[in-house]
Design a protein around this motif. Sequence first.
Motif, PDB file in Angstrom:
ATOM      1  N   GLU A  61      16.688  -4.046   3.128  1.00  0.00           N
ATOM      2  CA  GLU A  61      16.110  -4.123   4.471  1.00  0.00           C
ATOM      3  C   GLU A  61      14.925  -5.074   4.529  1.00  0.00           C
ATOM      4  N   CYS A  62      14.196  -5.191   3.427  1.00  0.00           N
ATOM      5  CA  CYS A  62      13.004  -6.042   3.419  1.00  0.00           C
ATOM      6  C   CYS A  62      13.365  -7.501   3.669  1.00  0.00           C
ATOM      7  N   GLN A  63      14.473  -7.957   3.101  1.00  0.00           N
ATOM      8  CA  GLN A  63      14.895  -9.339   3.278  1.00  0.00           C
ATOM      9  C   GLN A  63      15.665  -9.543   4.575  1.00  0.00           C
ATOM     10  N   GLU A  64      16.531  -8.610   4.910  1.00  0.00           N
ATOM     11  CA  GLU A  64      17.429  -8.803   6.048  1.00  0.00           C
ATOM     12  C   GLU A  64      16.796  -8.428   7.379  1.00  0.00           C
ATOM     13  N   GLN A  65      15.931  -7.419   7.389  1.00  0.00           N
ATOM     14  CA  GLN A  65      15.396  -6.915   8.652  1.00  0.00           C
ATOM     15  C   GLN A  65      13.901  -7.144   8.809  1.00  0.00           C
ATOM     16  N   GLN A  66      13.173  -7.319   7.709  1.00  0.00           N
ATOM     17  CA  GLN A  66      11.721  -7.497   7.726  1.00  0.00           C
ATOM     18  C   GLN A  66      11.051  -6.440   8.615  1.00  0.00           C
ATOM     19  N   PRO A  67      11.203  -5.162   8.260  1.00  0.00           N
ATOM     20  CA  PRO A  67      10.740  -4.084   9.142  1.00  0.00           C
ATOM     21  C   PRO A  67       9.242  -3.809   9.077  1.00  0.00           C
ATOM     22  N   CYS A  68       8.566  -4.269   8.025  1.00  0.00           N
ATOM     23  CA  CYS A  68       7.166  -3.898   7.802  1.00  0.00           C
ATOM     24  C   CYS A  68       6.215  -4.956   8.349  1.00  0.00           C
ATOM     25  N   ALA A  69       5.035  -4.505   8.737  1.00  0.00           N
ATOM     26  CA  ALA A  69       4.037  -5.424   9.277  1.00  0.00           C
ATOM     27  C   ALA A  69       3.482  -6.350   8.206  1.00  0.00           C
ATOM     28  N   GLN A  70       3.366  -5.865   6.966  1.00  0.00           N
ATOM     29  CA  GLN A  70       2.803  -6.700   5.904  1.00  0.00           C
ATOM     30  C   GLN A  70       3.706  -6.727   4.674  1.00  0.00           C
ATOM     31  N   LEU A  71       3.612  -5.729   3.802  1.00  0.00           N
ATOM     32  CA  LEU A  71       4.384  -5.724   2.559  1.00  0.00           C
ATOM     33  C   LEU A  71       5.542  -4.740   2.651  1.00  0.00           C
ATOM     34  N   CYS A  72       6.646  -5.094   2.000  1.00  0.00           N
ATOM     35  CA  CYS A  72       7.836  -4.243   2.037  1.00  0.00           C
ATOM     36  C   CYS A  72       8.415  -4.124   0.631  1.00  0.00           C
ATOM     37  N   GLU A  73       8.685  -2.900   0.204  1.00  0.00           N
ATOM     38  CA  GLU A  73       9.314  -2.647  -1.093  1.00  0.00           C
ATOM     39  C   GLU A  73      10.680  -2.009  -0.856  1.00  0.00           C
ATOM     40  N   ASN A  74      11.723  -2.677  -1.314  1.00  0.00           N
ATOM     41  CA  ASN A  74      13.070  -2.140  -1.140  1.00  0.00           C
ATOM     42  C   ASN A  74      13.313  -1.003  -2.126  1.00  0.00           C
ATOM     43  N   THR A  75      13.935   0.074  -1.651  1.00  0.00           N
ATOM     44  CA  THR A  75      14.318   1.204  -2.492  1.00  0.00           C
ATOM     45  C   THR A  75      15.797   1.480  -2.278  1.00  0.00           C
ATOM     46  N   LEU A  76      16.409   2.250  -3.161  1.00  0.00           N
ATOM     47  CA  LEU A  76      17.821   2.577  -3.003  1.00  0.00           C
ATOM     48  C   LEU A  76      18.020   3.398  -1.735  1.00  0.00           C
ATOM     49  N   GLY A  77      18.757   2.831  -0.801  1.00  0.00           N
ATOM     50  CA  GLY A  77      19.034   3.518   0.447  1.00  0.00           C
ATOM     51  C   GLY A  77      17.935   3.433   1.475  1.00  0.00           C
ATOM     52  N   GLY A  78      16.902   2.653   1.214  1.00  0.00           N
ATOM     53  CA  GLY A  78      15.813   2.569   2.182  1.00  0.00           C
ATOM     54  C   GLY A  78      14.784   1.523   1.801  1.00  0.00           C
ATOM     55  N   TYR A  79      13.562   1.713   2.292  1.00  0.00           N
ATOM     56  CA  TYR A  79      12.466   0.787   2.015  1.00  0.00           C
ATOM     57  C   TYR A  79      11.150   1.519   2.225  1.00  0.00           C
ATOM     58  N   GLN A  80      10.081   0.937   1.722  1.00  0.00           N
ATOM     59  CA  GLN A  80       8.751   1.523   1.876  1.00  0.00           C
ATOM     60  C   GLN A  80       7.768   0.427   2.251  1.00  0.00           C
ATOM     61  N   CYS A  81       7.039   0.639   3.337  1.00  0.00           N
ATOM     62  CA  CYS A  81       6.055  -0.342   3.796  1.00  0.00           C
ATOM     63  C   CYS A  81       4.710  -0.110   3.114  1.00  0.00           C
ATOM     64  N   GLN A  82       4.022  -1.190   2.824  1.00  0.00           N
ATOM     65  CA  GLN A  82       2.698  -1.143   2.229  1.00  0.00           C
ATOM     66  C   GLN A  82       1.807  -2.171   2.914  1.00  0.00           C
ATOM     67  N   CYS A  83       0.526  -2.111   2.628  1.00  0.00           N
ATOM     68  CA  CYS A  83      -0.434  -3.015   3.262  1.00  0.00           C
ATOM     69  C   CYS A  83      -1.249  -3.756   2.204  1.00  0.00           C
ATOM     70  N   HIS A  84      -1.790  -4.888   2.607  1.00  0.00           N
ATOM     71  CA  HIS A  84      -2.687  -5.637   1.742  1.00  0.00           C
ATOM     72  C   HIS A  84      -4.024  -4.897   1.599  1.00  0.00           C
ATOM     73  N   ALA A  85      -4.829  -5.377   0.664  1.00  0.00           N
ATOM     74  CA  ALA A  85      -6.170  -4.821   0.500  1.00  0.00           C
ATOM     75  C   ALA A  85      -6.945  -4.955   1.807  1.00  0.00           C
ATOM     76  N   ASP A  86      -7.807  -3.998   2.081  1.00  0.00           N
ATOM     77  CA  ASP A  86      -8.613  -3.933   3.308  1.00  0.00           C
ATOM     78  C   ASP A  86      -7.794  -3.517   4.527  1.00  0.00           C
ATOM     79  N   PHE A  87      -6.558  -3.042   4.312  1.00  0.00           N
ATOM     80  CA  PHE A  87      -5.742  -2.497   5.393  1.00  0.00           C
ATOM     81  C   PHE A  87      -5.192  -1.144   4.960  1.00  0.00           C
TER      82      PHE A  87
END
Length: 329
Positions: A61-87
């Motif tokens: 999803e991170c590559q195909e959909q770009q669902p996160c505002a900043q950082l995206c980590e792909n997981t099996l069957g899903g994804y997890q959004c993360q933020c940069h430092a100071d966010f």
Amino acid sequence: NFPDCTNGHDEGPKCATACRSGSGRQVCQHKCRATPAGAVCSCFDGYRLDADQKSCSDIDECQEQQPCAQLCENTLGGYQCQCHADFMLRQDRVSCKSLQSGATLLFSSFNEVRNLSEQPVMLNVAWSANDSRITGFDVDMHRQMGYFSAEDEGIVYQVDLQTKLIMRALGLPTPTKVSVDWVTGNVYVLSGAQEIQACSFEGRMCGRIVHVKSPKHVKHLAVDGYHGRIFYIVIRTEGYGQTSSEIHMARLDGSRRDMLLQRGESFMTALTTDPHQQLLYFVDQHTRTLERISYRFKMGPLRRPEIMLQKSNALMHPSGLSVYENNAF
């Protein structure tokens, strides 16, 4: 057409054995629906069915959909959004909020750059250019320096944000738009209608990195210092006063130019970047649309932009654009 097997036995022998092979193994990797014609496989959420119509592969999803505002980590069957430092991640688990105390909006009004603070709400003058009209400005918060151009004077100024004193000045022919590379401290200036100059205030020198020929002219520019890219809009005047637009991307020395977008019957203005997502925002004044386009991949075919806002009165005559968190100004 065969009806689905309802109880597994009353519609032919395949209903009982459709989802298992002769050795007793499951035919489908994830989910199986038995039919008189055999097994029909499907996948769990976050997976897609492979060409063999049996096995399943994880969707990135991170590559195909770009669902996160900043950082995206792909997981099996899903994804997890993360933020940069100071966010920090908001409750929606997608967008990010700054941890800094209050945002500040800077904008120019004739000969002044004004400061609108969020908490408390307060409007004051950040710095003044005396009687000269400010045609472009940008800030380097890392070095606490501001830069503004005075087209009538043919000068780009460097201002200390703390003392509000002018530190240095560089002369350029008709400087307008200004964009700062906060990594190197270099300042990029639209000089005249057909050149972009890269300037070092420390070295007190400028050099041309982009030049276009008539009937084309450069309308706006933006810099992503983190990824080492400069973006600029080129307007071409066609017959009967019609215009077409192009958005170009290049390295900060003007090399490796790549056209991101080309559009006929358009007039693109107001350019800015979101370095976290590697997204470029722009306004097409002809269609009155605010759009964004990805520059995540360096080369390849022309990208397809995404419309964020259209037919809004705020897009009638935009002169500038900025993105902060999930808001466009």
